[in-house]
Design a protein around this motif. Structure first.
Motif, PDB file in Angstrom:
ATOM      1  N   CYS A  26      -0.529  19.230   2.694  1.00 14.63           N
ATOM      2  CA  CYS A  26       0.367  20.123   3.437  1.00 14.63           C
ATOM      3  C   CYS A  26       1.152  19.441   4.552  1.00 14.63           C
ATOM      4  N   ALA A  27       1.448  18.152   4.413  1.00  7.52           N
ATOM      5  CA  ALA A  27       2.257  17.476   5.434  1.00  7.52           C
ATOM      6  C   ALA A  27       3.636  18.115   5.554  1.00  7.52           C
ATOM      7  N   ALA A  28       4.301  18.364   4.427  1.00  8.46           N
ATOM      8  CA  ALA A  28       5.626  18.984   4.471  1.00  8.46           C
ATOM      9  C   ALA A  28       5.538  20.431   4.944  1.00  8.46           C
ATOM     10  N   THR A  29       4.492  21.125   4.523  1.00 13.21           N
ATOM     11  CA  THR A  29       4.272  22.500   4.984  1.00 13.21           C
ATOM     12  C   THR A  29       4.179  22.561   6.500  1.00 13.21           C
ATOM     13  N   LEU A  30       3.379  21.681   7.088  1.00 11.41           N
ATOM     14  CA  LEU A  30       3.221  21.680   8.542  1.00 11.41           C
ATOM     15  C   LEU A  30       4.511  21.295   9.244  1.00 11.41           C
ATOM     16  N   SER A  31       5.249  20.353   8.665  1.00 14.23           N
ATOM     17  CA  SER A  31       6.533  19.964   9.251  1.00 14.23           C
ATOM     18  C   SER A  31       7.480  21.162   9.300  1.00 14.23           C
ATOM     19  N   MET A  32       7.531  21.919   8.216  1.00 14.63           N
ATOM     20  CA  MET A  32       8.373  23.125   8.214  1.00 14.63           C
ATOM     21  C   MET A  32       7.831  24.178   9.172  1.00 14.63           C
ATOM     22  N   ARG A  33       6.529  24.359   9.159  1.00 12.90           N
ATOM     23  CA  ARG A  33       5.899  25.418   9.955  1.00 12.90           C
ATOM     24  C   ARG A  33       6.213  25.289  11.439  1.00 12.90           C
TER      25      ARG A  33
ATOM     26  N   SER B 173      26.034  21.216  -4.615  1.00 16.21           N
ATOM     27  CA  SER B 173      26.161  19.968  -3.858  1.00 16.21           C
ATOM     28  C   SER B 173      24.835  19.223  -3.928  1.00 16.21           C
ATOM     29  N   VAL B 174      24.892  17.963  -4.359  1.00 15.64           N
ATOM     30  CA  VAL B 174      23.684  17.162  -4.526  1.00 15.64           C
ATOM     31  C   VAL B 174      23.954  15.734  -4.062  1.00 15.64           C
ATOM     32  N   ASP B 175      23.125  15.229  -3.167  1.00 16.50           N
ATOM     33  CA  ASP B 175      23.206  13.803  -2.870  1.00 16.50           C
ATOM     34  C   ASP B 175      22.005  13.336  -2.054  1.00 16.50           C
ATOM     35  N   VAL B 176      21.938  12.011  -1.906  1.00 16.81           N
ATOM     36  CA  VAL B 176      20.825  11.371  -1.215  1.00 16.81           C
ATOM     37  C   VAL B 176      21.000  11.493   0.293  1.00 16.81           C
ATOM     38  N   TRP B 177      19.937  11.858   0.981  1.00 16.48           N
ATOM     39  CA  TRP B 177      19.976  11.842   2.447  1.00 16.48           C
ATOM     40  C   TRP B 177      19.065  10.759   3.017  1.00 16.48           C
ATOM     41  N   PHE B 178      18.178  10.202   2.189  1.00 18.49           N
ATOM     42  CA  PHE B 178      17.301   9.115   2.649  1.00 18.49           C
ATOM     43  C   PHE B 178      16.966   8.222   1.474  1.00 18.49           C
ATOM     44  N   GLN B 179      16.953   6.903   1.731  1.00 18.92           N
ATOM     45  CA  GLN B 179      16.463   5.965   0.722  1.00 18.92           C
ATOM     46  C   GLN B 179      15.919   4.718   1.401  1.00 18.92           C
ATOM     47  N   CYS B 180      14.780   4.246   0.896  1.00 17.16           N
ATOM     48  CA  CYS B 180      14.224   2.955   1.292  1.00 17.16           C
ATOM     49  C   CYS B 180      13.637   2.307   0.045  1.00 17.16           C
ATOM     50  N   PHE B 181      14.233   1.187  -0.370  1.00 19.05           N
ATOM     51  CA  PHE B 181      13.836   0.512  -1.615  1.00 19.05           C
ATOM     52  C   PHE B 181      13.933   1.501  -2.777  1.00 19.05           C
ATOM     53  N   ASN B 182      12.842   1.674  -3.540  1.00 15.71           N
ATOM     54  CA  ASN B 182      12.898   2.560  -4.702  1.00 15.71           C
ATOM     55  C   ASN B 182      12.277   3.930  -4.419  1.00 15.71           C
ATOM     56  N   PHE B 183      12.421   4.383  -3.184  1.00 16.58           N
ATOM     57  CA  PHE B 183      11.991   5.722  -2.797  1.00 16.58           C
ATOM     58  C   PHE B 183      13.165   6.426  -2.137  1.00 16.58           C
TER      59      PHE B 183
ATOM     60  N   MET C 192      -3.439   6.208   2.124  1.00 14.24           N
ATOM     61  CA  MET C 192      -2.799   5.718   0.898  1.00 14.24           C
ATOM     62  C   MET C 192      -1.287   5.937   0.937  1.00 14.24           C
ATOM     63  N   ILE C 193      -0.855   7.139   1.300  1.00 13.39           N
ATOM     64  CA  ILE C 193       0.569   7.451   1.221  1.00 13.39           C
ATOM     65  C   ILE C 193       1.355   6.723   2.297  1.00 13.39           C
ATOM     66  N   GLN C 194       0.764   6.567   3.485  1.00 16.29           N
ATOM     67  CA  GLN C 194       1.444   5.846   4.557  1.00 16.29           C
ATOM     68  C   GLN C 194       1.647   4.376   4.205  1.00 16.29           C
ATOM     69  N   ARG C 195       0.661   3.782   3.559  1.00 13.49           N
ATOM     70  CA  ARG C 195       0.715   2.355   3.234  1.00 13.49           C
ATOM     71  C   ARG C 195       1.414   2.073   1.922  1.00 13.49           C
ATOM     72  N   SER C 196       1.738   3.118   1.158  1.00 11.33           N
ATOM     73  CA  SER C 196       2.311   2.935  -0.170  1.00 11.33           C
ATOM     74  C   SER C 196       3.759   3.384  -0.300  1.00 11.33           C
ATOM     75  N   VAL C 197       4.199   4.330   0.524  1.00 11.50           N
ATOM     76  CA  VAL C 197       5.541   4.903   0.380  1.00 11.50           C
ATOM     77  C   VAL C 197       6.374   4.589   1.621  1.00 11.50           C
ATOM     78  N   PRO C 198       7.314   3.643   1.505  1.00 11.13           N
ATOM     79  CA  PRO C 198       8.146   3.318   2.665  1.00 11.13           C
ATOM     80  C   PRO C 198       8.991   4.515   3.089  1.00 11.13           C
ATOM     81  N   GLY C 199       8.974   4.808   4.382  1.00  9.24           N
ATOM     82  CA  GLY C 199       9.763   5.918   4.913  1.00  9.24           C
ATOM     83  C   GLY C 199       9.098   7.270   4.827  1.00  9.24           C
ATOM     84  N   TYR C 200       7.842   7.320   4.405  1.00  7.60           N
ATOM     85  CA  TYR C 200       7.181   8.616   4.209  1.00  7.60           C
ATOM     86  C   TYR C 200       7.146   9.445   5.496  1.00  7.60           C
ATOM     87  N   THR C 201       6.815   8.816   6.610  1.00  3.53           N
ATOM     88  CA  THR C 201       6.737   9.547   7.882  1.00  3.53           C
ATOM     89  C   THR C 201       8.084  10.151   8.248  1.00  3.53           C
TER      90      THR C 201
END
Length: 243
Positions: free
Chosen positions: A68-75, A225-235, A31-40
């Motif tokens: 835990c996708a982000a958890t594993l990426s950090m780990r 300090s706050v700003d965007v580091w990634f954007q694709c469409f409305n994500f 679901m998340i791969q097919r729904s959120v552009p740039g998720y990977t």
């Protein structure tokens, strides 16, 4: 192994509000791969950002951790010594599946998996906090308090990585981004019916805000300090740094 997402493939008499229940857990990676552009890319770069900002002897938080996708990426990217990752999700079904995911992982950094609302979790001695498409599901009036707690719980030099579906003040641009997102979903095999029913299910559950609203709130709670580091469409994903 993840099943294909066909939750909204057949006509539903009444489309209920979206929930992270067992049916969603079963298909969530698809679901998340097919729904959120740039998720990977976002998940992979969370690991890169954690590699840079995680401090020795600190905690890293994944708030709204799902599987835990982000958890594993950090780990697998954090080199700092004596770090611990706290992964929090309020869906019991997600947490139970995430335990299986973590058990099969070879990473060495300890992970504490917590089933709780993120509003009820203390943030302490943190160097990295991740809200990866989580804040958008929290009532708008509760968002500042959560971000204040995160900022207060971060060490100096710590960061918040905030990924969100965003809205746009310009009505024409808002409609364009929605249309492009729906085109992305159709290109990934979702039917018009699936797109329409998912939109109805999530309409009053996921409340997006503009990037300016996110920036202003993050600055207001104390991030320097706050700003965007990634954007694709409305994500989009922002990085907020505490001085």
């Amino acid at each position: 192994m993840s099943k294909q997402d066909n939750i909204y493939a057949n006509p539903l008499g009444e489309v209920a509000g979206f929930k992270f229940d067992q049916s969603v857990v079963e298909v969530f990676p698809d679901m998340i791969q097919r729904s959120v552009p740039g998720y990977t890319t976002i998940v992979a770069m969370i690991g890169t950002l954690a590699e840079r900002y995680a401090q020795a002897g600190s905690r890293c938080y994944d708030l709204g951790s799902s599987l835990c996708a982000a958890t594993l990426s950090m780990r697998h990217r954090i080199p700092a010594a004596d770090c611990e990752i706290i992964a929090v999700d309020n869906s019991q079904a997600m947490v139970e599946r995430a335990r299986t995911v973590l058990a099969a992982d070879s990473g060495q950094i300890p992970v504490q998996l917590v089933c709780a609302d993120i509003q009820n979790v203390a943030i302490d001695n943190a160097s990295v906090v991740v809200l990866n498409f989580t804040l958008q599901f929290i009532p708008v009036q509760e968002r500042r308090e959560i971000l204040q707690k995160i900022c207060d719980g971060l060490r100096p030099g710590g960061v918040l990585i905030l990924s969100e579906k965003v809205a746009f003040a310009d009505a024409a641009h808002q409609e364009l981004m929605i249309d492009l997102h729906h085109s992305f979903k159709r290109a990934n095999g979702y039917s018009e019916l699936e797109v329409a029913q998912k939109r109805a299910a999530i309409e009053n559950v996921l409340i997006p805000e503009t990037l300016d609203q996110h920036r202003e709130r993050l600055k207001a709670v104390g991030f320097s300090s706050v700003d965007v580091w990634f954007q694709c469409f409305n994500f989009a994903s922002l990085i907020a740094i505490k001085a």
